[in-house]
Motif scaffolding. Structure first.
Motif, PDB file in Angstrom:
ATOM      1  N   ALA A 377       0.765  -1.144   0.059  1.00 16.97           N
ATOM      2  CA  ALA A 377      -0.017   0.064   0.153  1.00 16.97           C
ATOM      3  C   ALA A 377       0.886   1.296  -0.001  1.00 16.97           C
ATOM      4  N   ALA A 378       0.633   1.974  -1.033  1.00 19.92           N
ATOM      5  CA  ALA A 378       1.319   3.374  -1.052  1.00 19.92           C
ATOM      6  C   ALA A 378       1.068   4.222  -2.088  1.00 19.92           C
ATOM      7  N   TYR A 379       1.419   5.560  -1.870  1.00 19.04           N
ATOM      8  CA  TYR A 379       0.879   6.429  -3.235  1.00 19.04           C
ATOM      9  C   TYR A 379       2.527   6.608  -3.929  1.00 19.04           C
ATOM     10  N   LYS A 380       2.387   6.329  -5.190  1.00 17.79           N
ATOM     11  CA  LYS A 380       3.531   6.052  -5.880  1.00 17.79           C
ATOM     12  C   LYS A 380       3.819   7.162  -7.018  1.00 17.79           C
ATOM     13  N   HIS A 381       2.791   7.916  -7.211  1.00 18.60           N
ATOM     14  CA  HIS A 381       2.932   8.935  -8.566  1.00 18.60           C
ATOM     15  C   HIS A 381       3.446  10.216  -8.081  1.00 18.60           C
ATOM     16  N   VAL A 382       4.787  10.493  -8.527  1.00 16.72           N
ATOM     17  CA  VAL A 382       5.628  11.489  -8.114  1.00 16.72           C
ATOM     18  C   VAL A 382       4.713  12.956  -8.116  1.00 16.72           C
ATOM     19  N   PRO A 383       4.493  13.482  -9.279  1.00 15.00           N
ATOM     20  CA  PRO A 383       3.753  14.700  -9.174  1.00 15.00           C
ATOM     21  C   PRO A 383       2.557  14.699  -8.224  1.00 15.00           C
ATOM     22  N   LEU A 384       1.724  13.674  -8.106  1.00 15.51           N
ATOM     23  CA  LEU A 384       0.488  13.762  -7.366  1.00 15.51           C
ATOM     24  C   LEU A 384       1.159  13.820  -6.021  1.00 15.51           C
ATOM     25  N   VAL A 385       2.063  13.051  -5.356  1.00 12.76           N
ATOM     26  CA  VAL A 385       2.676  13.240  -3.998  1.00 12.76           C
ATOM     27  C   VAL A 385       3.339  14.452  -3.846  1.00 12.76           C
ATOM     28  N   GLU A 386       4.074  14.967  -4.822  1.00 12.06           N
ATOM     29  CA  GLU A 386       4.668  16.261  -4.695  1.00 12.06           C
ATOM     30  C   GLU A 386       3.742  17.334  -4.319  1.00 12.06           C
ATOM     31  N   PRO A 426      16.756  10.581  -2.524  1.00 12.39           N
ATOM     32  CA  PRO A 426      15.593  11.016  -3.629  1.00 12.39           C
ATOM     33  C   PRO A 426      15.296  12.856  -3.746  1.00 12.39           C
ATOM     34  N   THR A 427      14.884  12.982  -4.735  1.00 11.79           N
ATOM     35  CA  THR A 427      14.597  14.385  -5.143  1.00 11.79           C
ATOM     36  C   THR A 427      12.986  14.850  -5.154  1.00 11.79           C
ATOM     37  N   ASN A 428      12.459  14.016  -4.446  1.00 10.38           N
ATOM     38  CA  ASN A 428      10.650  13.995  -4.322  1.00 10.38           C
ATOM     39  C   ASN A 428      10.154  13.564  -3.018  1.00 10.38           C
ATOM     40  N   VAL A 429       9.213  13.903  -2.764  1.00 15.89           N
ATOM     41  CA  VAL A 429       8.555  13.561  -1.469  1.00 15.89           C
ATOM     42  C   VAL A 429       8.299  12.093  -1.536  1.00 15.89           C
ATOM     43  N   GLU A 552       4.273  12.660 -33.370  1.00 16.86           N
ATOM     44  CA  GLU A 552       5.119  13.727 -33.110  1.00 16.86           C
ATOM     45  C   GLU A 552       5.537  13.537 -31.606  1.00 16.86           C
ATOM     46  N   ILE A 553       6.865  13.474 -31.297  1.00 19.26           N
ATOM     47  CA  ILE A 553       7.280  13.333 -29.814  1.00 19.26           C
ATOM     48  C   ILE A 553       7.685  14.908 -29.314  1.00 19.26           C
ATOM     49  N   ILE A 554       7.023  15.520 -28.236  1.00 17.66           N
ATOM     50  CA  ILE A 554       7.428  16.684 -27.768  1.00 17.66           C
ATOM     51  C   ILE A 554       7.995  16.166 -26.168  1.00 17.66           C
ATOM     52  N   PHE A 555       8.801  17.407 -25.895  1.00 18.87           N
ATOM     53  CA  PHE A 555       9.536  17.207 -24.668  1.00 18.87           C
ATOM     54  C   PHE A 555       8.839  18.166 -23.526  1.00 18.87           C
ATOM     55  N   SER A 556       8.125  17.835 -22.597  1.00 15.92           N
ATOM     56  CA  SER A 556       7.393  18.393 -21.673  1.00 15.92           C
ATOM     57  C   SER A 556       8.213  19.163 -20.416  1.00 15.92           C
ATOM     58  N   GLY A 557       9.511  18.564 -20.379  1.00 14.87           N
ATOM     59  CA  GLY A 557      10.323  18.915 -19.156  1.00 14.87           C
ATOM     60  C   GLY A 557      10.265  18.100 -17.986  1.00 14.87           C
ATOM     61  N   LEU A 558      11.161  17.987 -17.114  1.00 16.35           N
ATOM     62  CA  LEU A 558      11.158  17.010 -15.949  1.00 16.35           C
ATOM     63  C   LEU A 558      10.364  17.928 -14.919  1.00 16.35           C
ATOM     64  N   ARG A 559       9.471  16.922 -14.571  1.00 18.89           N
ATOM     65  CA  ARG A 559       8.483  17.440 -13.446  1.00 18.89           C
ATOM     66  C   ARG A 559       9.121  17.415 -12.095  1.00 18.89           C
ATOM     67  N   PRO A 560       8.501  18.202 -11.369  1.00 19.53           N
ATOM     68  CA  PRO A 560       9.241  18.547  -9.955  1.00 19.53           C
ATOM     69  C   PRO A 560       9.617  17.193  -9.129  1.00 19.53           C
ATOM     70  N   GLY A 561      10.745  17.247  -8.660  1.00 16.97           N
ATOM     71  CA  GLY A 561      11.218  16.162  -7.989  1.00 16.97           C
ATOM     72  C   GLY A 561      11.685  15.156  -8.730  1.00 16.97           C
ATOM     73  N   GLU A 562      11.835  15.031  -9.986  1.00 22.91           N
ATOM     74  CA  GLU A 562      12.008  14.020 -11.038  1.00 22.91           C
ATOM     75  C   GLU A 562      13.664  14.191 -11.370  1.00 22.91           C
ATOM     76  N   LYS A 563      14.126  12.809 -11.705  1.00 18.98           N
ATOM     77  CA  LYS A 563      15.506  12.539 -11.984  1.00 18.98           C
ATOM     78  C   LYS A 563      15.685  12.313 -13.395  1.00 18.98           C
ATOM     79  N   GLY A 624      20.610  12.288   1.255  1.00 14.61           N
ATOM     80  CA  GLY A 624      20.915  12.475  -0.178  1.00 14.61           C
ATOM     81  C   GLY A 624      19.780  13.344  -0.560  1.00 14.61           C
ATOM     82  N   TYR A 625      18.617  13.638   0.299  1.00 17.18           N
ATOM     83  CA  TYR A 625      17.233  14.100  -0.022  1.00 17.18           C
ATOM     84  C   TYR A 625      17.690  15.508  -0.461  1.00 17.18           C
ATOM     85  N   SER A 626      17.121  16.033  -1.694  1.00 20.86           N
ATOM     86  CA  SER A 626      17.142  17.575  -2.241  1.00 20.86           C
ATOM     87  C   SER A 626      16.150  17.672  -2.893  1.00 20.86           C
ATOM     88  N   GLY A 627      14.881  18.326  -2.359  1.00 17.59           N
ATOM     89  CA  GLY A 627      13.867  18.590  -3.326  1.00 17.59           C
ATOM     90  C   GLY A 627      14.225  19.769  -4.402  1.00 17.59           C
TER      91      GLY A 627
END
Length: 656
Positions: A377-386, A426-429, A552-563, A624-627
């Motif tokens: 049991a866990a919340y795993k989606h990085v942007p939602l948890v962030e 980790p770089t995210n919550v 087409e492939i487009i680049f959206s940019g790294l999301r908050p907390g993403e490596k 090593g945590y760095s938001g």
């Protein structure tokens, strides 16, 4: 003129379709009688070298009347009028040969017992050969005529079949009887088959594929290779994925033999066949944590949790408790397990509840005498948890603490935490909350006397909810664009069934406080994966080099907390275990004594929604945590306050 000719050619087919099967048999019987008469005349004329030898026909003219009647009886008894002409195959040809052989023996017997007929001894042999050949040719001609009309009036797509073996032949036969595909040739690696005809199609070498795609306007390749090794299969899929063709495959030999699937049940080539890693068969000796035991899976309705339930159900547990907070997810997995044929001989209990409810957890564990817990049991989606840090920490960290306390108090034998590679520096919550959960389990091990706590850390699993592969598939089906966060992002991948099996086996290896790492193989470029998935769908990538492409492939940019990339080890040290795909981390967490007090402080900060206090605790406790930071270095955790609107689900772009 051509249209009128086609209409004339269609007339026999239209007329034949109106006939019943009995009427068609009444037509075949006189047709075969004429073939018998013609074959007998041809045999005698060939043997004696004259068109109408009077010395034979003056005494044996009655054979031209009697032999067709005998032939009709023999043909009917052998079943010659029961098979359908349009599906005529090898077995039907054998049946025709048997019928012709029997009738030629009858002719030989008649000549032997009636010497006055002056029938040469070789005549029955010639007769049998001519008759068999004539009957096969006539029936094959009718079958080909039917298929010609069938194909001319349809829009079947031309396809190439990769594999000219028995499976390929069966697949072509099935496709010929269907309406979707028209096989135009074979591809096969065996050079001895090159240029030969198999099932009426020419066999080509794989290097000829580009010329064949152009010549026949082929956009689909069907793999008929159920017996080849995984590594060879991946080589072939990679070779084909360099072209904009849709690749489908027949089921595996196990599925074919078991009757679960049929040879013509095609499926899209799985993305796992692009990832360059081979699965290892499970070691049945490492299933001791579940076989014959009372097992509970928290988060039983999630991607990993539900697969754990499926695998555990096949391993003969004494009972299985599904613990899940989502009613629909719990209902779905319970229904699926109950419907699994012969998989679940144990008691099954579906329980609604939250891992944050310590009282509910303890009630269920004691009620069912749980011996093994898989905590998924866990919340795993990085942007939602962030964007929702308090709920992420409450569920992932404080919920894990509840599980650990209940397990120790109830003296559960084994508890296995499902962790993630995002917990390493980790770089995210989400990653930080999972690393804290690991520390909680390691701290619980120090004071436990009967319970073995262990953790299993791995990367992305293919097909899990919210992961990149289902997202790409959805975007490709919608016509694009496909969104990739960064051109250099890489991820490790594993199939859900393999991950679940390895988790169960790792649980049996635990000695206390272990962090197990699953061998994820080589990292995969997400950009390369997107391109291959587009090509395997039969489409082309639209870019500067190919502006007329499809997707087409487009680049959206790294999301908050993403490596850009993930790691599995904190300090880089690990040691092998009994299983070749499972390693044991040698990370040495420092000062676990502080965890007890820190958890009290963390719980209080979460209840007060104190972002700054939570952020400080994560930086202090998680190595090593760095938001991610903006505006002068404000941690991402501080930025995502409750006043900020949560990220909309449809805006989330997965990168792994």
């Amino acid at each position: 003129m051509i249209a009128a000719l086609h209409k004339i050619l269609d007339l026999p087919h239209i007329w034949a379709r109106r006939l019943t099967r009995v009427q068609k048999r009444f037509i075949l019987v006189p047709a075969d009688s004429l073939l018998i008469i013609a074959s007998l005349w041809a045999a005698v004329a060939t043997r004696l070298g004259t068109l109408w030898p009077l010395e034979v026909w003056s005494r044996a003219w009655w054979l031209l009347l009697v032999l067709p009647i005998i032939g009709a009886i023999i043909f009917y008894s052998i079943g010659l009028y029961r098979f359908v002409l349009r599906s005529m195959g090898r077995h039907d040809v054998i049946r025709i040969a048997r019928a012709g052989l029997v009738l030629s023996l009858v002719l030989a017997a008649l000549g032997y017992f009636n010497e006055r007929m002056f029938l040469p001894r070789s005549t029955p042999i010639i007769f049998g050969l001519v008759l068999i050949g004539a009957m096969v040719c006539v029936r094959a001609g009718l079958r080909n005529y039917y298929h010609w009309l069938h194909e001319r009036g349809s829009n079947r797509r031309p396809v190439l079949v990769y594999g000219a073996g028995e499976s390929g032949i069966q697949l072509v036969a099935a496709l010929d009887a269907a309406k979707e595909f028209s096989p135009v040739g074979f591809l096969d690696d065996d050079p001895s088959l090159t240029g030969s005809l198999v099932a009426g199609r020419r066999v080509h070498m794989p290097v000829d594929i580009d010329a064949l795609l152009t010549k026949y306007d082929v956009h689909d390749v069907l793999l008929a290779l159920p017996l080849i090794s995984r590594s060879r299969r991946k080589e072939i899929v990679r070779f084909l994925s360099q072209r904009s063709i849709r690749v489908q495959t027949i089921p595996s030999m196990v599925e074919l033999v078991s009757g679960v699937e049929t040879i013509d049940r095609l499926r899209t080539v799985g993305v796992e066949e692009l990832l360059g890693r081979d699965a290892v068969d499970p070691d049945i000796d490492l299933f001791t944590s579940v076989r014959g035991r009372a097992v509970m899976v928290t988060g039983a309705g999630g991607s990993i949790g539900s697969q754990l339930c499926r695998e555990i159900a096949r391993m003969s547990p004494r009972l299985l408790v599904l613990f899940e907070i989502s009613e629909f997810s719990l209902y779905s997995i319970e229904q699926e397990l109950n419907a699994m044929p012969g998989a679940l001989g144990a008691q099954l209990h579906a329980v609604l509840g939250s891992v944050c409810d310590q009282g509910r957890l303890e009630q269920i564990v004691r009620l069912h005498g749980i011996e093994t817990i898989f905590h998924a049991a866990a919340y795993k989606h990085v942007p939602l948890v962030e964007a929702n840090p308090f709920e992420g920490i409450r569920n992932n960290t404080l919920g894990s603490e509840c599980v650990a306390k209940v397990a120790a108090r109830c003296r559960v034998t084994r508890v296995i935490l499902i962790s993630t590679d995002k917990a390493v520096r980790p770089t995210n919550v989400m990653g930080a909350s999972k690393r804290l959960a690991e520390l909680v389990f390691q701290r619980a091990q120090q004071s436990a006397d009967k319970t073995t706590f262990s953790m299993v850390r791995f990367g992305n699993v293919m097909g899990s909810s919210g992961s990149v592969i289902p997202l790409f598939q959805k975007q490709i089906a919608a016509g694009g664009p496909v969104t990739v966060t960064h051109p250099d992002v890489i991820r490790y991948f594993m199939t859900i069934p393999e991950a679940a099996q390895l988790v169960i086996q790792a649980g049996s290896l635990g000695q206390g406080g272990d962090v197990f790492l699953l061998d994820m193989g080589a990292p995969v470029s997400i950009l390369d994966l997107a391109k291959r998935m587009i090509r395997l769908s039969g489409l082309e990538v639209k870019d500067r080099e190919n502006p007329n492409g499809d997707i087409e492939i487009i680049f959206s940019g790294l999301r908050p907390g993403e490596k850009l990339f993930e790691e599995l080890l904190v300090d880089g040290n690990s040691t092998p275990t009994k299983h070749p795909k499972i390693m044991r981390s040698l990370d040495a967490p420092s000062d676990l004594e502080q965890i007890d007090g820190a958890m009290i402080t963390l719980r209080s900060a979460v209840e007060r929604s104190d972002l700054e206090a939570v952020s400080n605790l994560l930086h202090r406790l998680v190595e090593g945590y760095s938001g991610n930071s903006i505006d002068g270095g404000t941690p991402s955790l501080i930025r995502n306050s409750p006043s900020v609107a949560p990220v909309a689900a449809e805006k989330i772009v997965a990168a792994g």
